[in-house]
Design an enzyme around this catalytic site. Structure first.
Site, PDB file in Angstrom:
ATOM      1  N   GLY A 224       0.732  -1.256   0.000  1.00 53.56           N
ATOM      2  CA  GLY A 224       0.000   0.000   0.000  1.00 53.56           C
ATOM      3  C   GLY A 224       0.762   1.307   0.000  1.00 53.56           C
ATOM      4  O   GLY A 224       0.124   2.364  -0.030  1.00 53.56           O
ATOM      5  N   GLY A 226       2.773   2.635  -2.343  1.00 53.28           N
ATOM      6  CA  GLY A 226       3.028   3.219  -3.658  1.00 53.28           C
ATOM      7  C   GLY A 226       2.084   4.354  -3.997  1.00 53.28           C
ATOM      8  O   GLY A 226       0.931   4.384  -3.561  1.00 53.28           O
ATOM      9  N   CYS A 229      -1.040   3.113  -5.669  1.00 56.72           N
ATOM     10  CA  CYS A 229      -1.669   1.954  -5.021  1.00 56.72           C
ATOM     11  C   CYS A 229      -2.785   2.414  -4.087  1.00 56.72           C
ATOM     12  O   CYS A 229      -2.613   3.366  -3.325  1.00 56.72           O
ATOM     13  CB  CYS A 229      -0.629   1.169  -4.228  1.00 56.72           C
ATOM     14  SG  CYS A 229      -1.291  -0.306  -3.418  1.00 56.72           S
ATOM     15  N   GLY A 263       8.155   0.657  -2.712  1.00 56.50           N
ATOM     16  CA  GLY A 263       7.051   1.602  -2.697  1.00 56.50           C
ATOM     17  C   GLY A 263       7.229   2.763  -1.743  1.00 56.50           C
ATOM     18  O   GLY A 263       7.867   2.642  -0.694  1.00 56.50           O
ATOM     19  N   GLY A 264       6.688   3.900  -2.134  1.00 55.71           N
ATOM     20  CA  GLY A 264       6.649   5.062  -1.258  1.00 55.71           C
ATOM     21  C   GLY A 264       7.868   5.959  -1.308  1.00 55.71           C
ATOM     22  O   GLY A 264       7.934   6.948  -0.574  1.00 55.71           O
ATOM     23  N   ASN A 286       7.500   5.121  -9.377  1.00 51.98           N
ATOM     24  CA  ASN A 286       7.120   6.494  -9.722  1.00 51.98           C
ATOM     25  C   ASN A 286       8.274   7.317 -10.272  1.00 51.98           C
ATOM     26  O   ASN A 286       8.165   7.937 -11.337  1.00 51.98           O
ATOM     27  CB  ASN A 286       6.523   7.165  -8.481  1.00 51.98           C
ATOM     28  CG  ASN A 286       6.028   8.573  -8.734  1.00 51.98           C
ATOM     29  OD1 ASN A 286       6.786   9.445  -9.130  1.00 51.98           O
ATOM     30  ND2 ASN A 286       4.752   8.811  -8.492  1.00 51.98           N
ATOM     31  N   ARG A 325      -2.084 -11.060  -9.669  1.00 51.37           N
ATOM     32  CA  ARG A 325      -1.337 -10.420  -8.579  1.00 51.37           C
ATOM     33  C   ARG A 325      -2.266 -10.060  -7.421  1.00 51.37           C
ATOM     34  O   ARG A 325      -1.840  -9.982  -6.267  1.00 51.37           O
ATOM     35  CB  ARG A 325      -0.630  -9.167  -9.112  1.00 51.37           C
ATOM     36  CG  ARG A 325       0.372  -8.564  -8.140  1.00 51.37           C
ATOM     37  CD  ARG A 325       1.063  -7.342  -8.751  1.00 51.37           C
ATOM     38  NE  ARG A 325       2.207  -6.950  -7.945  1.00 51.37           N
ATOM     39  CZ  ARG A 325       2.150  -6.205  -6.852  1.00 51.37           C
ATOM     40  NH1 ARG A 325       0.966  -5.769  -6.422  1.00 51.37           N
ATOM     41  NH2 ARG A 325       3.244  -5.900  -6.180  1.00 51.37           N
ATOM     42  N   GLU A 340      -7.199  -2.025  -7.126  1.00 57.67           N
ATOM     43  CA  GLU A 340      -6.412  -1.594  -5.973  1.00 57.67           C
ATOM     44  C   GLU A 340      -5.288  -0.670  -6.433  1.00 57.67           C
ATOM     45  O   GLU A 340      -4.212  -0.625  -5.839  1.00 57.67           O
ATOM     46  CB  GLU A 340      -5.856  -2.806  -5.216  1.00 57.67           C
ATOM     47  CG  GLU A 340      -6.934  -3.637  -4.536  1.00 57.67           C
ATOM     48  CD  GLU A 340      -6.385  -4.793  -3.732  1.00 57.67           C
ATOM     49  OE1 GLU A 340      -5.254  -4.677  -3.227  1.00 57.67           O
ATOM     50  OE2 GLU A 340      -7.084  -5.815  -3.610  1.00 57.67           O
ATOM     51  N   SER A 395      11.131  20.465   8.036  1.00 63.05           N
ATOM     52  CA  SER A 395      12.115  19.724   7.247  1.00 63.05           C
ATOM     53  C   SER A 395      12.135  20.150   5.787  1.00 63.05           C
ATOM     54  O   SER A 395      13.144  19.985   5.103  1.00 63.05           O
ATOM     55  CB  SER A 395      11.826  18.219   7.328  1.00 63.05           C
ATOM     56  OG  SER A 395      11.889  17.757   8.658  1.00 63.05           O
ATOM     57  N   HIS A 396      11.026  20.652   5.300  1.00 62.52           N
ATOM     58  CA  HIS A 396      10.931  21.073   3.901  1.00 62.52           C
ATOM     59  C   HIS A 396      11.194  22.576   3.798  1.00 62.52           C
ATOM     60  O   HIS A 396      11.104  23.299   4.796  1.00 62.52           O
ATOM     61  CB  HIS A 396       9.549  20.727   3.348  1.00 62.52           C
ATOM     62  CG  HIS A 396       9.338  19.260   3.133  1.00 62.52           C
ATOM     63  ND1 HIS A 396       9.542  18.648   1.920  1.00 62.52           N
ATOM     64  CD2 HIS A 396       8.957  18.274   3.989  1.00 62.52           C
ATOM     65  CE1 HIS A 396       9.296  17.356   2.027  1.00 62.52           C
ATOM     66  NE2 HIS A 396       8.935  17.106   3.277  1.00 62.52           N
TER      67      HIS A 396
END
Length: 404
Positions: A224, A226, A229, A263-264, A286, A325, A340, A395-396
């Protein structure tokens, strides 16, 4: 009534790494890592087994830089085999001497541009020396992997991929801790005991132990996270990625089983965090989907160039072959498929090499802050702090008008 909330779980934006006393300069670190006990990578990056991310062109490009690409399975067995063969038979163009001559066959770039100066031909030719970190097998061929899943023809597909000299297979499933996946690993390992297998996706220690027990050589972590996703909102299932990696690492620690964080990943800092949590490498979709080498369609939108990026759990991807999958193989009516994932697009980002330069640079910088000369050092010695929403905002970049 038992407490069903077992613990708090965290992802990349919830944590930050604590710097350590360091004598390590970023330029001095080694990014070499293990994919399995038998296969090493010179950089800890894999391209995702998605039909808008990895076919032979992407796999060749990332292997030349030291990583490995996983050819997706949304194609016929013969087509997937041919994609593997394109990578395994890839040959660097012959080096031209500084005077422009060669005893070898001249590269296409030279013969196609007869009026180029010899020095220009030399500059344009691709040299083996340009890719000293290329990920190669014992026969000096580029390494490549391929994805398979629970299909009627899976064993036949595996047989053909082995004939094409695939280096590693990914048993690709949204839920790797499934009895069907476990049985498939047993079947493949019985027939091909020396074939390395990556199994996933999983998020728990228990899943890791079960897959290791039947012969998995590497574990892929992530349910989950991604960007395309939707498993966590459609099925309500998943574990935030940092916690998932830590839990699987607990099972793999002190073994020769490696971990891929899948992912992520949005920033190079996420790569550092994933490895610090226990991963040996990261799989990226991505950030690679927008590159020149991805097989996805180019789109012009409002005068800007994009490339399509399609989740393997989306309706269109399921129609093309990824139903298995998500354990929906028996569903032949598109209207009854439960997606999904989504379809989207990402900005065109140029050559993969340039994206990898930024990701590697950020990883090397992080290793310098943490006193980690190797990927193993980064895994073993790093500590996190949990941060607040205000800390994340801090942080950004903030309180400025950005001009770059």
């Amino acid at each position: 009534m038992p407490n069903k909330i077992t613990k708090e779980a965290l992802t990349f934006d919830d944590v930050s790494l604590i710097p350590r006393k360091s004598s390590v300069l970023p330029s001095e670190v080694s990014l070499k890592t293990q994919l399995t006990k038998n296969i090493s990578l010179n950089i800890p990056f894999l391209s995702s087994a998605m039909d808008t991310v990895t076919e032979s062109q992407m796999a060749i490009a990332i292997a030349k830089e030291g990583g490995i690409g996983i050819i997706h399975k949304n194609m016929s067995i013969e087509a997937q085999r041919k994609e593997i063969e394109k990578v395994k038979t890839y040959k660097f163009q012959k080096t031209i001497n500084t005077n422009g001559d060669t005893n070898e066959q001249k590269p296409e770039i030279f013969t196609a541009k007869q009026h180029l100066e010899k020095s220009d031909a030399y500059k344009n030719a691709e040299h083996k020396e340009d890719f000293p970190n290329a990920c190669k097998d014992l026969n000096n061929k580029l390494r490549v992997g391929a994805a398979v899943s629970i299909d009627i023809d899976t064993i036949e597909r595996v047989e053909e991929l082995v004939k094409a000299h695939v280096d590693i297979l990914v048993i690709d499933s949204a839920h790797g801790h499934s009895t069907r996946i476990i049985e498939l690993i047993k079947k493949i390992k019985t027939k091909y005991p020396n074939l390395d297998l990556i199994a996933g996706n999983i998020v728990t220690k228990e899943a890791a132990l079960d897959l290791i027990s039947v012969g998995a050589d590497c574990l892929k972590v992530g349910i989950g996270p991604g960007s395309i996703c939707t498993t966590r909102i459609v099925a309500g299932v998943g574990v935030p990625q940092i916690t998932a990696i830590c839990d699987v690492y607990e099972a793999c620690n002190n073994t020769n089983i490696c971990i891929i964080a899948d992912g992520g990943i949005r920033f190079s800092g996420d790569v550092v965090k994933a490895i610090a949590a226990g991963a040996d490498s990261v799989m990226i979709g991505n950030l690679f989907a927008g590159t020149k080498e991805s097989p996805s369609e180019e789109i012009i939108y409002n005068g800007k160039k994009f490339k399509s990026y399609v989740g393997m759990g989306s309706i269109s991807a399921m129609k093309r072959g990824s139903k298995s999958r998500y354990f929906q193989l028996e569903n032949n009516e598109p209207k009854k498929l439960v997606p999904e994932g989504i379809e989207g697009m990402v900005p065109y980002s140029g050559k993969l090499k340039d994206i990898l330069t930024q990701l590697k640079g950020g990883l090397m910088s992080g290793m310098g802050y943490l006193g980690a000369a190797t990927i193993s050092d980064l895994k073993i010695n790093s500590k996190f702090v949990k941060i607040s929403h205000s800390s994340l905002k801090e942080s950004h970049p903030h309180d400025v008008f950005s001009i770059t």
